[in-house]
Design an enzyme around this catalytic site. Structure first.
Site, PDB file in Angstrom:
ATOM      1  N   ALA A  40     -16.232  28.545  21.760  1.00 45.77           N
ATOM      2  CA  ALA A  40     -17.640  28.205  21.559  1.00 45.77           C
ATOM      3  C   ALA A  40     -17.914  26.763  21.962  1.00 45.77           C
ATOM      4  O   ALA A  40     -18.943  26.465  22.580  1.00 45.77           O
ATOM      5  CB  ALA A  40     -18.037  28.431  20.099  1.00 45.77           C
ATOM      6  N   ASP A  41     -17.009  25.862  21.629  1.00 43.03           N
ATOM      7  CA  ASP A  41     -17.180  24.457  22.008  1.00 43.03           C
ATOM      8  C   ASP A  41     -17.183  24.302  23.524  1.00 43.03           C
ATOM      9  O   ASP A  41     -18.008  23.576  24.085  1.00 43.03           O
ATOM     10  CB  ASP A  41     -16.057  23.610  21.409  1.00 43.03           C
ATOM     11  CG  ASP A  41     -16.011  23.683  19.901  1.00 43.03           C
ATOM     12  OD1 ASP A  41     -16.595  22.809  19.249  1.00 43.03           O
ATOM     13  OD2 ASP A  41     -15.398  24.625  19.377  1.00 43.03           O
ATOM     14  N   GLU A  42     -16.244  24.972  24.188  1.00 43.11           N
ATOM     15  CA  GLU A  42     -16.134  24.840  25.640  1.00 43.11           C
ATOM     16  C   GLU A  42     -17.348  25.442  26.346  1.00 43.11           C
ATOM     17  O   GLU A  42     -17.896  24.847  27.285  1.00 43.11           O
ATOM     18  CB  GLU A  42     -14.846  25.518  26.131  1.00 43.11           C
ATOM     19  CG  GLU A  42     -13.567  24.987  25.509  1.00 43.11           C
ATOM     20  CD  GLU A  42     -13.180  23.613  26.031  1.00 43.11           C
ATOM     21  OE1 GLU A  42     -13.947  23.023  26.803  1.00 43.11           O
ATOM     22  OE2 GLU A  42     -12.099  23.129  25.651  1.00 43.11           O
TER      23      GLU A  42
END
Length: 350
Positions: A111-113
C-alpha cells in the site's frame, strides 16, 4: 538499507517543525519550492500554521501532496494509518490466498509503495496543469496556481482492484480467494517442475492457449469441449491444471523453458533475489547497479525503472545521512552563512 535505496539521490536537511522558528524557516523554503510532500496525520500541518492556506499565501503556485492513512476527509481521517491496515481495507487482502487458508498479507509494503507511485504521478500532473495547461476556459494563464493533492494509503490499492465493485453491483458477486488461479481466465497459475522449481504459466487468450497446447504436444485439447474456449476452461480449470501439472512435473525447468518459449508459451520461473542478480536479462537492462557509499562501500541495488531515451538519469549516491545537506541547502536556498546554519543546528531549530 531501506533508507539507502529509497532515499538515493535525495538531499537531506533537518528542520524542527514543532518550533515557531522552524515553521518560519519552512515558509521561507516554500517560497522556492514547486512541491511539498507531507505525511503527517490530518490536521497536524494546520496546527503548526503550515496548512494549505498558510503555505499558499507564501507561494500560490505550490503543489501540496498530502499522504495519510485514510485521507484528509471522512469519518476515519483521524485514525492512525499504516499500510497493512490500508491493504486489508482496500479489498486486496480479501482476495489473497487460497479458499481453504486465511487471507495472506503481501511480503512488501504494498500500500505504501502503490500510494507513492500514485502520488508521484499526481504531483507531476499537477505541475503540468500549473505550468502548461493553464485555464480550461482560455489560453495558457500567466498565473501559476498550485493545488492540494489528497492521497490516502488505501485508495490507490483499491483503485487497482478493478472491476470488483461493478461486478458486485451488477452481478452480486463478491470476489473471494482463489489461490494462484485467475477468476476471469484460464489457464493461469503456478506449477512445479521435475527439479522442484516453480514457474508461472499464463495462457489467458485463445491464441496463446492454442499455442501452448501444441507446444506441449497435446493439440487435441484445443478441440475438447471442456477446454474449447475461456468460459469452458474456467468451468474446468481444476482438470486443466492437473493436466498441465502432470506434463510440467516430468521435465526440469530449463527443458520446460526451452520447449515452450520458442512456440509462444508464456512461462517464467519464480525467482528469488539470488536468481535475479544472476539473470542475464536483468544484467543487460542494467536493472541491478553498483553504488559506492561512504558507509556501506560498494553495494548493489535496483537500477532505474523505467528507461528514458533522452533523460536516462543516474544514481549519484545512496540515501544520505540525516541533515547531511543542511549547509548546502540553507546556503543556496536562503543565503544563510555557515555560521547561521551552525547556530540553528546548535539551538535545535534544525
Amino acid at each position: 538499507l531501506w533508507w539507502k535505496v529509497h532515499s538515493r539521490n535525495k538531499k537531506s536537511i533537518t528542520l524542527n517543525l514543532a518550533a515557531p522558528e522552524g515553521q518560519a524557516l519552512l515558509k521561507q523554503l516554500v517560497e522556492h519550492a514547486d512541491v511539498l510532500i507531507e505525511g503527517f496525520r490530518p490536521g497536524t500541518m494546520e496546527r503548526w500554521g503550515l496548512g494549505p492556506d498558510d503555505l499558499n499565501s507564501v507561494n500560490s503556485g505550490l503543489i501540496m501532496l498530502r499522504f495519510s492513512g485514510f485521507g484528509q476527509t471522512g469519518p476515519y481521517k483521524d485514525r492512525t494509518g499504516f499500510g497493512t491496515i490500508a491493504e486489508c481495507m482496500s479489498g486486496y487482502i480479501g482476495m489473497s490466498g487460497f479458499p481453504d487458508t486465511p487471507p495472506v498479507l503481501p511480503p512488501v509494503p504494498l500500500a505504501d509503495e502503490i500510494s507513492g507511485v500514485f502520488g508521484a504521478m499526481a504531483g507531476m500532473m499537477a505541475l503540468y496543469h500549473r505550468d502548461a495547461s493553464g485555464s480550461q476556459e482560455g489560453p495558457v494563464s500567466n498565473h501559476r496556481k498550485g493545488q492540494v493533492i489528497d492521497v490516502s494509503l488505501f485508495e490507490p490499492l483499491f483503485r487497482l482492484c478493478i472491476p470488483h465493485i461493478t461486478i458486485y453491483d451488477l452481478l452480486g458477486i463478491v470476489r473471494e480467494r482463489v489461490g494462484n488461479d485467475f477468476p476471469d481466465a484460464a489457464p493461469r497459475s503456478l506449477f512445479r517442475t521435475a527439479d522442484d522449481h516453480w514457474l508461472g504459466l499464463s495462457a489467458t487468450s485463445q491464441s496463446t492457449w492454442e499455442n501452448l497446447a501444441k507446444a506441449m504436444g497435446m493439440p487435441d485439447m484445443v478441440g475438447e469441449e471442456r477446454f474449447k474456449d475461456n468460459a469452458a476452461r474456467l468451468e474446468n480449470k481444476d482438470d486443466l491444471n492437473k493436466i498441465l501439472q502432470g506434463w510440467l512435473v516430468e521435465r526440469p525447468l530449463t527443458d520446460v523453458m526451452d520447449e515452450l518459449i520458442p512456440s509462444g508459451g508464456v512461462v517464467g520461473p519464480v525467482y528469488n533475489s539470488a536468481q535475479i542478480v544472476e539473470d542475464p536479462h536483468y544484467q543487460a537492462r542494467e536493472d541491478i547497479i553498483e553504488v559506492d557509499d561512504p558507509e556501506l562501500g560498494h553495494t548493489r541495488m535496483l537500477g532505474i525503472v523505467p528507461k528514458f531515451s533522452e533523460t536516462p538519469g543516474s544514481v549519484e549516491h545512496a540515501g544520505p545521512r540525516l541533515g547531511e545537506h543542511n549547509h548546502q541547502v540553507y546556503r543556496s536556498w536562503l543565503d544563510f552563512t555557515d555560521t547561521i546554519v551552525d547556530e540553528m543546528q546548535a539551538s535545535g531549530v534544525i
